[in-house]
Design a protein around this motif. Structure first.
Motif, mmCIF file in Angstrom:
data_model
loop_
_atom_site.group_PDB
_atom_site.id
_atom_site.type_symbol
_atom_site.label_atom_id
_atom_site.label_comp_id
_atom_site.label_asym_id
_atom_site.label_seq_id
_atom_site.Cartn_x
_atom_site.Cartn_y
_atom_site.Cartn_z
ATOM 1 N N GLU A 108 0.873 -1.175 0.000
ATOM 2 C CA GLU A 108 0.000 0.000 0.000
ATOM 3 C C GLU A 108 0.908 1.222 0.000
ATOM 4 O O GLU A 108 1.855 1.282 0.785
ATOM 5 N N ASP A 109 0.647 2.164 -0.873
ATOM 6 C CA ASP A 109 1.452 3.388 -0.946
ATOM 7 C C ASP A 109 2.941 3.089 -1.078
ATOM 8 O O ASP A 109 3.784 3.702 -0.424
ATOM 9 N N ASN A 110 3.284 2.099 -1.896
ATOM 10 C CA ASN A 110 4.675 1.701 -2.151
ATOM 11 C C ASN A 110 5.411 1.223 -0.900
ATOM 12 O O ASN A 110 6.631 1.372 -0.803
#
Length: 145
Positions: A108-110
């Motif tokens: 999630e979100d890199n």
């Protein structure tokens, strides 16, 4: 509910930086306690005040209990323990007992995240909390919930 919030404070404290664990626990506990109190009490102001006071006290106490040993064990658990397996340890200095069960990793979100269930027995009191953590580039873990 308050016990869960206090345990979240404990977990947040173990990965935090500059202030003492007790200070961080107290301030985070006060903030979370005020939020929970305001959201759950009939009188929002009174609930926030009572919640902040309880959160401050409990966060301080729990913050003192969680130390570097516990931090290392939790980070190791999040990094190496298979999903659904439980890692247990007893802090040799405080006598507190912990069980951590990480869930599957996800992106999630890199970032790589893992949810974890943490059960603790501190001063004879059982507490359980569900939290979320992400892996830092250096391999350490930061709890965000």
């Amino acid at each position: 509910m308050m016990k869960k919030m206090v345990l979240i404070v404990t977990m947040l404290v173990f990965l935090a930086g500059c202030a003492s664990k007790a200070q961080q626990g107290a301030s985070t506990g006060a903030l979370l306690g005020a939020t929970v109190g305001a959201l759950t009490a009939g009188n929002k102001v009174q609930g926030a005040a009572i919640g902040a006071g309880l959160g401050l006290l409990l966060g301080y106490v729990i913050g003192n209990e969680w130390d570097k040993y516990d931090s290392q064990r939790m980070s190791n658990t999040l990094e190496t323990v298979p999903s659904g397996s439980t890692s247990t340890w007893r802090n040799p200095d405080t006598g507190a007992y912990y069980e951590a069960t990480p869930k599957p990793a996800y992106y999630e979100d890199n970032r790589v995240y893992r949810d974890v269930e943490l059960k603790a027995v501190v001063d004879g009191k059982d507490e359980t909390v569900h939290a979320k953590a992400y892996r830092n580039p250096d391999g350490s873990w930061t709890l965000v919930q």
